[in-house]
Write a protein that holds these residues in place. Sequence first.
Motif, PDB file in Angstrom:
ATOM      1  N   ASP A 215       0.847  -1.183   0.000  1.00  9.91           N
ATOM      2  CA  ASP A 215       0.000   0.000   0.000  1.00  9.91           C
ATOM      3  C   ASP A 215       0.890   1.241   0.000  1.00  9.91           C
ATOM      4  OD1 ASP A 215      -2.351  -1.470   0.066  1.00  9.91           O
ATOM      5  OD2 ASP A 215      -2.430  -1.504   2.256  1.00  9.91           O
ATOM      6  N   VAL A 216       0.390   2.320  -0.567  1.00  9.63           N
ATOM      7  CA  VAL A 216       1.201   3.533  -0.727  1.00  9.63           C
ATOM      8  C   VAL A 216       1.656   4.070   0.632  1.00  9.63           C
ATOM      9  CG1 VAL A 216       1.198   5.910  -1.566  1.00  9.63           C
ATOM     10  CG2 VAL A 216       0.033   4.128  -2.874  1.00  9.63           C
ATOM     11  N   ASN A 217       2.965   4.309   0.742  1.00 13.41           N
ATOM     12  CA  ASN A 217       3.565   4.915   1.932  1.00 13.41           C
ATOM     13  C   ASN A 217       3.356   4.099   3.206  1.00 13.41           C
ATOM     14  OD1 ASN A 217       4.565   7.128   0.474  1.00 13.41           O
ATOM     15  ND2 ASN A 217       2.634   8.235   0.696  1.00 13.41           N
ATOM     16  N   THR A 218       3.218   2.774   3.057  1.00 15.81           N
ATOM     17  CA  THR A 218       3.084   1.912   4.230  1.00 15.81           C
ATOM     18  C   THR A 218       3.911   0.651   4.007  1.00 15.81           C
ATOM     19  OG1 THR A 218       1.256   0.467   3.565  1.00 15.81           O
ATOM     20  CG2 THR A 218       0.676   2.657   4.378  1.00 15.81           C
ATOM     21  N   ALA A 219       4.042  -0.141   5.071  1.00 12.82           N
ATOM     22  CA  ALA A 219       4.695  -1.446   4.966  1.00 12.82           C
ATOM     23  C   ALA A 219       3.661  -2.561   4.830  1.00 12.82           C
ATOM     24  CB  ALA A 219       5.563  -1.682   6.202  1.00 12.82           C
ATOM     25  N   ASN A 220       2.417  -2.204   4.547  1.00 11.92           N
ATOM     26  CA  ASN A 220       1.346  -3.193   4.423  1.00 11.92           C
ATOM     27  C   ASN A 220       1.376  -3.828   3.035  1.00 11.92           C
ATOM     28  OD1 ASN A 220       0.350  -2.500   7.004  1.00 11.92           O
ATOM     29  ND2 ASN A 220      -0.858  -0.836   6.127  1.00 11.92           N
ATOM     30  N   LEU A 221       1.477  -5.139   3.013  1.00  9.91           N
ATOM     31  CA  LEU A 221       1.484  -5.858   1.741  1.00  9.91           C
ATOM     32  C   LEU A 221       0.091  -5.906   1.134  1.00  9.91           C
ATOM     33  CD1 LEU A 221       3.766  -8.847   2.721  1.00  9.91           C
ATOM     34  CD2 LEU A 221       4.245  -7.224   0.902  1.00  9.91           C
ATOM     35  N   LYS A 222       0.018  -5.760  -0.191  1.00 14.38           N
ATOM     36  CA  LYS A 222      -1.248  -5.946  -0.892  1.00 14.38           C
ATOM     37  C   LYS A 222      -1.562  -7.443  -0.978  1.00 14.38           C
ATOM     38  CE  LYS A 222      -1.149  -1.799  -3.833  1.00 14.38           C
ATOM     39  NZ  LYS A 222      -2.474  -1.286  -3.411  1.00 14.38           N
ATOM     40  N   PRO A 223      -2.838  -7.818  -0.974  1.00 11.86           N
ATOM     41  CA  PRO A 223      -3.201  -9.242  -1.006  1.00 11.86           C
ATOM     42  C   PRO A 223      -2.605 -10.001  -2.182  1.00 11.86           C
ATOM     43  CG  PRO A 223      -5.115  -7.910  -0.458  1.00 11.86           C
ATOM     44  CD  PRO A 223      -4.024  -6.957  -0.837  1.00 11.86           C
ATOM     45  N   GLU A 224      -2.474  -9.347  -3.343  1.00 14.95           N
ATOM     46  CA  GLU A 224      -1.952 -10.047  -4.510  1.00 14.95           C
ATOM     47  C   GLU A 224      -0.480 -10.418  -4.380  1.00 14.95           C
ATOM     48  OE1 GLU A 224      -2.633  -5.695  -5.980  1.00 14.95           O
ATOM     49  OE2 GLU A 224      -3.456  -7.040  -4.454  1.00 14.95           O
ATOM     50  N   SER A 225       0.191  -9.914  -3.341  1.00 17.13           N
ATOM     51  CA  SER A 225       1.600 -10.230  -3.128  1.00 17.13           C
ATOM     52  C   SER A 225       1.811 -11.612  -2.523  1.00 17.13           C
ATOM     53  CB  SER A 225       2.236  -9.186  -2.202  1.00 17.13           C
ATOM     54  OG  SER A 225       2.098  -7.877  -2.718  1.00 17.13           O
ATOM     55  N   PHE A 226       0.793 -12.149  -1.870  1.00 20.23           N
ATOM     56  CA  PHE A 226       0.993 -13.354  -1.076  1.00 20.23           C
ATOM     57  C   PHE A 226       1.250 -14.589  -1.932  1.00 20.23           C
ATOM     58  CE2 PHE A 226      -1.085 -10.609   2.017  1.00 20.23           C
ATOM     59  CZ  PHE A 226      -0.246 -10.796   3.115  1.00 20.23           C
ATOM     60  N   GLY A 227       0.793 -14.574  -3.180  1.00 23.27           N
ATOM     61  CA  GLY A 227       1.040 -15.722  -4.041  1.00 23.27           C
ATOM     62  C   GLY A 227       2.521 -16.003  -4.207  1.00 23.27           C
ATOM     63  N   VAL A 228       3.286 -14.999  -4.642  1.00 21.78           N
ATOM     64  CA  VAL A 228       4.711 -15.202  -4.883  1.00 21.78           C
ATOM     65  C   VAL A 228       5.472 -15.373  -3.565  1.00 21.78           C
ATOM     66  CG1 VAL A 228       5.302 -12.735  -4.954  1.00 21.78           C
ATOM     67  CG2 VAL A 228       6.705 -14.379  -6.190  1.00 21.78           C
ATOM     68  N   ILE A 229       5.032 -14.686  -2.499  1.00 22.75           N
ATOM     69  CA  ILE A 229       5.695 -14.839  -1.202  1.00 22.75           C
ATOM     70  C   ILE A 229       5.569 -16.273  -0.700  1.00 22.75           C
ATOM     71  CG2 ILE A 229       5.542 -14.199   1.241  1.00 22.75           C
ATOM     72  CD1 ILE A 229       4.908 -11.353   0.310  1.00 22.75           C
ATOM     73  N   LYS A 230       4.389 -16.859  -0.866  1.00 23.40           N
ATOM     74  CA  LYS A 230       4.194 -18.246  -0.419  1.00 23.40           C
ATOM     75  C   LYS A 230       5.001 -19.223  -1.266  1.00 23.40           C
ATOM     76  CE  LYS A 230      -0.236 -17.757   1.921  1.00 23.40           C
ATOM     77  NZ  LYS A 230      -1.633 -18.246   2.034  1.00 23.40           N
TER      78      LYS A 230
END
Length: 246
Positions: A215-230
Motif C-alpha cells: 500500500d502507498v507509503n506503508t509497509a502493508n502488503l497488498k493481497p496479490e503479493s501473497f502468491g509469490v511470497i508463499k
Amino acid sequence: WNTNGSGEVVTLDKFPGKWLRIHKGFTYLSPNTKDFSENFTAEFDVVLQLKNNGWMFPVLSVGLFATSGETGTDNLFLKEYDKNAAVVANIFPAMNNSSRLTLESFEEKKSYFRSDSKEYAVLEKHYGVPVHVAIQVQKQRYRVWINETKAFDVPKAVPAGKMLNQLFFKLSGTNYAEEQYGIFISNIKIAKGVEDTRHRLLDEGKFSTTAILFDVNTANLKPESFGVIKEIAAVMKEHAEIKVNI
C-alpha cells in the motif's frame, strides 16, 4: 469484448476505475488476440454485491481456453470454449458459511480434470468489496489464489500440449432480478513468462520479482503479493540450507 447477452462498463462509488458489470446467463470473451505462452499469469478484481433473499446466488466462472489457431473472439467460443482445451474455476457464493469453489478442465469437449468441491466460507466476509483473483499457469500446472489464500494447485489440470490463450467470464442463471445483485470485474492483467521460483533460487541462486506490492507509503502488503511470497516460502521450507538476502 464479445458476449451472447449484455454488459456495461460502469463506475462504482467506493472503488476507483472502470468496472465491467456482467449479467446472469451470459458469457463474456475478452478481446485478446495474442498468445499467452505456456507460462503466464492472469489476474483480476471482482466485486460481488450480493444480498440474500432466499435464492441461490449466481455462479461466477472464470475460464482460460485454447483457440488452436481459431479466432478467440468468435461467437463459436461463447458456448464451445471447451472445443480444444479449457480450464474453468467456478465460484459458488452463498450464505451461512456454505460458499465453495470447484475446478474443472476439458479436452476436445470431454472432461479432463474435475476437482472435489472446496469450502470457501471466507468469501462471504468480502461481499461488496474487491476480491483479487490470481491464476498461474506453468505448462500443465494450474494454480489460483483468492486474495492471499491458495485455492487450487493442480499439477496436471491443463491438457498436455495445449496452449491456453483466451480468457472468459460466465455467470450462471439465478432467480434474482438484475437490480438485486451486481457482479463487477476490473483490473484484468495477463503477464507472460512466469518465473520458476524453485529453479531461480536453487539453480541460479537469486530470484527477482515485481509481484510483491505494498500500500502507498506503508509497509502493508497488498493481497496479490501473497502468491509469490508463499512460493518463495515453500522452497525455503523444503530446503532449510538456503540462506536469503533481501
